[in-house]
Each structure stands twice: as structure tokens, then as C-alpha cells.
Design a protein around this motif. Structure first.
Motif, PDB file in Angstrom:
ATOM      1  N   GLN B   7       0.779  -1.271  -0.274  1.00  0.00           N
ATOM      2  CA  GLN B   7       0.144   0.060   0.185  1.00  0.00           C
ATOM      3  C   GLN B   7       0.859   1.371   0.037  1.00  0.00           C
ATOM      4  OE1 GLN B   7      -4.000  -0.605   1.678  1.00  0.00           O
ATOM      5  NE2 GLN B   7      -3.011  -1.271   3.543  1.00  0.00           N
ATOM      6  N   LYS B   8       1.895   1.262   0.780  1.00  0.00           N
ATOM      7  CA  LYS B   8       2.867   2.410   0.632  1.00  0.00           C
ATOM      8  C   LYS B   8       3.408   2.678  -0.818  1.00  0.00           C
ATOM      9  CE  LYS B   8       6.673   4.592   2.925  1.00  0.00           C
ATOM     10  NZ  LYS B   8       7.642   4.411   3.988  1.00  0.00           N
ATOM     11  N   TYR B  11       0.489   3.915  -2.638  1.00  0.00           N
ATOM     12  CA  TYR B  11       0.396   5.555  -2.170  1.00  0.00           C
ATOM     13  C   TYR B  11       1.285   6.453  -2.570  1.00  0.00           C
ATOM     14  CZ  TYR B  11       1.045   9.063   1.751  1.00  0.00           C
ATOM     15  OH  TYR B  11       1.286  10.277   2.202  1.00  0.00           O
ATOM     16  N   ASN B  14       0.729   7.175  -6.347  1.00  0.00           N
ATOM     17  CA  ASN B  14      -0.323   8.042  -6.472  1.00  0.00           C
ATOM     18  C   ASN B  14      -0.054   9.586  -6.304  1.00  0.00           C
ATOM     19  OD1 ASN B  14      -2.124   5.955  -7.172  1.00  0.00           O
ATOM     20  ND2 ASN B  14      -2.721   5.856  -4.977  1.00  0.00           N
ATOM     21  N   ARG B  15       0.649   9.699  -5.254  1.00  0.00           N
ATOM     22  CA  ARG B  15       0.815  11.240  -4.919  1.00  0.00           C
ATOM     23  C   ARG B  15       2.026  11.974  -5.151  1.00  0.00           C
ATOM     24  NH1 ARG B  15       3.161  13.550  -0.406  1.00  0.00           N
ATOM     25  NH2 ARG B  15       1.242  14.687  -0.112  1.00  0.00           N
ATOM     26  N   ASP B  16       2.908  11.187  -6.019  1.00  0.00           N
ATOM     27  CA  ASP B  16       4.411  11.579  -5.946  1.00  0.00           C
ATOM     28  C   ASP B  16       4.723  11.286  -7.798  1.00  0.00           C
ATOM     29  OD1 ASP B  16       7.066  12.630  -6.492  1.00  0.00           O
ATOM     30  OD2 ASP B  16       7.531  11.693  -4.292  1.00  0.00           O
ATOM     31  N   PRO B  17       4.439  12.360  -8.633  1.00  0.00           N
ATOM     32  CA  PRO B  17       4.965  12.310  -9.978  1.00  0.00           C
ATOM     33  C   PRO B  17       6.292  11.882 -10.099  1.00  0.00           C
ATOM     34  CG  PRO B  17       3.776  14.613  -9.534  1.00  0.00           C
ATOM     35  CD  PRO B  17       4.107  13.950  -8.232  1.00  0.00           C
ATOM     36  N   LEU B  61      -6.713   3.132  -2.861  1.00  0.00           N
ATOM     37  CA  LEU B  61      -5.372   3.096  -3.512  1.00  0.00           C
ATOM     38  C   LEU B  61      -5.346   2.351  -4.807  1.00  0.00           C
ATOM     39  CD1 LEU B  61      -3.428   2.688   0.011  1.00  0.00           C
ATOM     40  CD2 LEU B  61      -3.319   4.696  -1.188  1.00  0.00           C
ATOM     41  N   HIS B  64      -6.612   3.785  -8.249  1.00  0.00           N
ATOM     42  CA  HIS B  64      -5.518   4.877  -8.897  1.00  0.00           C
ATOM     43  C   HIS B  64      -4.521   4.021  -9.564  1.00  0.00           C
ATOM     44  CE1 HIS B  64      -7.867   7.868  -7.308  1.00  0.00           C
ATOM     45  NE2 HIS B  64      -7.551   7.593  -6.039  1.00  0.00           N
TER      46      HIS B  64
END
Lengths: 273, 100
Positions: B7-8, B11, B14-17, B61, B64
Motif C-alpha cells: 500500500q505504501k 500511495y 499516486n501522490r508523487d509524480p 489506493l 488509482h
């Protein structure tokens, strides 16, 4: 200045991202109530909007999950999701860092909260803002309640938090509006996505708009999970708004399950006394 | 099982291009930075969305990660259903919370 406005509305990525797949008649009626909520919000002439949401791992993760967090950033960015997938262009949304700092300090008289000077909005806040402040010209103070995975803050603590937030807003010189955004029964992003327990939702909304505190606080997470799905944990956002308007009642403007949006779509206001 | 690290990774994708760009260029190197079992590595690599769901990845999560692989919404939902048919019920995490 006493709080100038309080309301609730749904969020879900499908509301914007899968709009073309929804029955246009019910979708447009839902949208019209979002627009009506925007009108009421603007009529209250707020200096800032506090959005009480339940984000979905855009910022907060299992390495350090706050039960409550309040934004204190100069600006926010969002949505983090693919713009085409969500149907919302990425924006920079103005924050209200000085107001945030004063609000947080007052809330901390009563409740422990985390704060964040960096925060990326996901659909949980970006969808409501897309309808309510489409020009992104109203400074925002985001508030997050962890509604994703247990252990979750108990509902009586959510009530205490909502009350503390109201007390803090009333103590500020600014005109502050507050909007809660969550789902009621829903099973988002799972094989049961699209299922909505309408009877459960209507019963909850009756308790909410009549602000029956004891009944709102009587929900148990295991029952909520069974009857309203894991998405039902987001009733915390509604309960915080009920607490912030304790003693007042509200008006349910719109409720309808829209399966492709995967949630019972809701728009309501609470009277601010 | 190292659901936390699966999951990390999702995650952070998803959030860090920047993590996403690195992953798209060299997935093995990025996956090597997390404590993952062979089953998890294979599920992420393929991707086997159904198995990731059964392993317990939260849908907030997982959807995405599926979208990153251009899954249309209906295909994402079907992939989870297929995963449950093939691998059995969700083993841990949120969707197994009433199993004990």
C-alpha cells in the motif's frame, strides 16, 4: 464573528469523472442543488471556507495517520488524481495560513489535532470545491477526519471536535463558512461499488437534519460497516457539522442514490444560530 | 505478507509524480525499495488487480493503480470480482475487518 454558513454535500470521483455515464435527468438535478449550495454560500459572504472532509490517502497514510488534521498552508494543490479521470483540472487553491493558525490554537483548547503546511487535495475536497468555489478564489481551511481504516476516532470525539471547531470559528473576526463532505452508505472502489442502502441513508439524514445528537452518536462502526459499508465511516464529517450547529436543525435539499457515482448524493444545509 | 509496503508503494505512486516517473522507467528498481513478497511483486508487476484486492489493498489506493494502467471503471470492478473468484476472499485489511 459567528459562523456565517454551514452545509454538507457528497463527494465521489464519479460525480465529475463518470458524469457522462449517469442518467442525465437525476445528475442535473443533483448538480442544480450543488449550484444552489454555492449560491447560499456566496450569499453568506464568507472570508474563508472550512471544509471538513475525509481524504483517501492523498496525504495521510498508515505510517502516521492523524485522527484529525487541520491545514495551515499558504496554498493547496489538487486534485492529485489524473485530471482526465476525475474531470477536474489541477488547481492551486488559496489557503488562509494565519486564520488556520489561530483556529488550530483555539481548537487545541478542547481537542488535540495535527496540522499540515502541505496538503494535496484529492476528490474528497476537489469535487466539492469544483461546484462550490469554481473560480478558486475563496481561501480554504481543509480539515480531515480519518474515515478510511480503523482504528477510527469515536463518534463522541467527533462531536467534541465539531463543537471545538465551531467555538474557534465564532471567536475569529473573519466571516467563516463550514461545509462537511462525506458519503453516507457506500462501498467505494470495491466490487460492491454502486450499492447504496437508501433506507439507512434516509434514516441517518433524518437524524442529521433534526440534529438528534444521542441518535447520531449511537452508531457503532461494526454495524455501519455491515449495513452502510466502509464508506459509511464518513458519517463523521456529517456528525462534525451537526456538532458545529448543535441545537439547530437543517434542510435536506437533495438526496438520491446515483449508482454510477457510487454514493447516495446529498446536499443539505444546517441553520446557523 | 507485507500489505503495509504494497500500500505504501501504491500511495507514493499516486501522490508523487517523481516516483511514478521512476516506476514507469524502471519498475524493478522502485519495487526493490519496499519489503515485498514474491506474490506481491508479481501482483504489482503484472498488474493483477484482483490479487492485489484479495491481498487487502484498500480500493482508494488500488483504483488509482488500475487507472494508471488505463483500466476503464467497469474493468477495474470486474478485475476485483475475478480476483475473489480466483483467489478467494480478501485476506486482511479493511475488507476483512469482520472476519475474526
Amino acid at each position: 464573528m459567528p459562523l456565517v454558513f454551514a452545509g454538507v454535500c457528497s463527494h465521489a470521483p464519479g460525480i465529475t469523472g463518470r458524469a457522462h455515464l449517469a442518467d442525465p435527468e437525476i445528475r442535473d438535478e443533483f448538480y442544480s442543488h450543488y449550484h444552489r449550495l454555492r449560491g447560499a454560500l456566496e450569499a453568506a459572504k464568507p472570508d474563508a471556507l472550512v471544509v471538513v472532509g475525509a481524504e483517501h490517502f492523498a496525504n495521510f497514510f498508515f505510517d502516521n495517520m492523524p485522527a484529525y488534521c487541520v491545514g495551515m498552508a499558504d496554498f493547496y494543490e489538487g486534485p492529485i488524481e489524473d485530471e482526465e479521470w476525475l474531470g477536474i483540472e489541477r488547481q492551486r487553491i488559496p489557503g488562509a495560513p494565519d486564520l488556520s493558525k489561530r483556529l488550530i490554537a483555539r481548537v487545541m483548547d478542547d481537542c488535540d489535532v495535527a496540522y499540515a503546511q502541505e496538503w494535496k487535495f484529492d476528490h474528497g475536497i476537489s469535487v466539492p470545491l469544483h461546484f462550490l468555489t469554481p473560480r478558486y478564489d475563496l481561501p480554504v481551511v481543509p480539515v480531515n477526519i480519518n474515515c478510511q481504516e480503523p482504528p477510527l476516532t469515536p463518534l463522541h470525539r467527533t462531536w467534541a471536535f465539531g463543537r471545538a471547531l465551531r467555538k474557534a470559528c465564532d471567536a475569529m473576526p473573519e466571516r467563516i463558512a463550514i461545509v462537511g463532505t462525506g458519503g453516507i452508505s457506500h462501498w467505494p472502489c470495491t466490487p460492491d461499488s454502486g450499492t447504496v442502502n437508501e433506507a439507512w441513508d434516509r434514516d441517518f439524514l433524518d437524524k442529521f437534519v433534526n440534529n438528534r445528537k444521542d441518535e447520531l452518536l449511537a452508531y457503532k462502526d461494526e454495524d455501519v460497516y455491515r449495513e452502510a459499508g466502509h464508506g459509511g465511516f464518513e458519517i463523521r464529517t456529517f456528525i462534525a457539522i451537526a456538532a458545529a450547529t448543535e441545537g439547530a436543525t437543517g434542510d435536506l435539499w437533495f438526496y438520491a442514490p446515483i449508482p454510477i457515482f457510487a454514493v447516495g448524493c446529498t446536499v443539505a444545509t444546517m441553520t446557523v444560530q | 505478507m507485507s500489505l503495509y509496503y504494497v500500500q505504501k508503494l501504491l500511495y507514493q505512486l499516486n501522490r508523487d509524480p517523481r516516483v511514478r516517473e521512476r516506476f514507469e522507467a524502471d519498475p524493478e528498481s522502485v519495487m526493490g525499495e519496499y519489503e515485498l513478497t514474491d506474490e506481491e511483486l508479481e501482483a504489482i508487476r503484472k498488474p493483477d488487480i484482483g490479487l492485489l484486492f484479495v491481498l487487502g489493498v484498500n480500493g482508494q489506493l488500488l483504483m488509482h493503480y488500475a487507472a494508471m494502467h488505463r483500466y476503464p471503471w467497469a474493468d477495474y470492478i470486474q478485475a476485483m470480482r475475478d480476483g475473489v473468484s480466483e483467489y478467494g476472499k480478501v485476506r486482511e485489511g479493511l475488507y476483512a475487518m469482520l472476519e475474526d
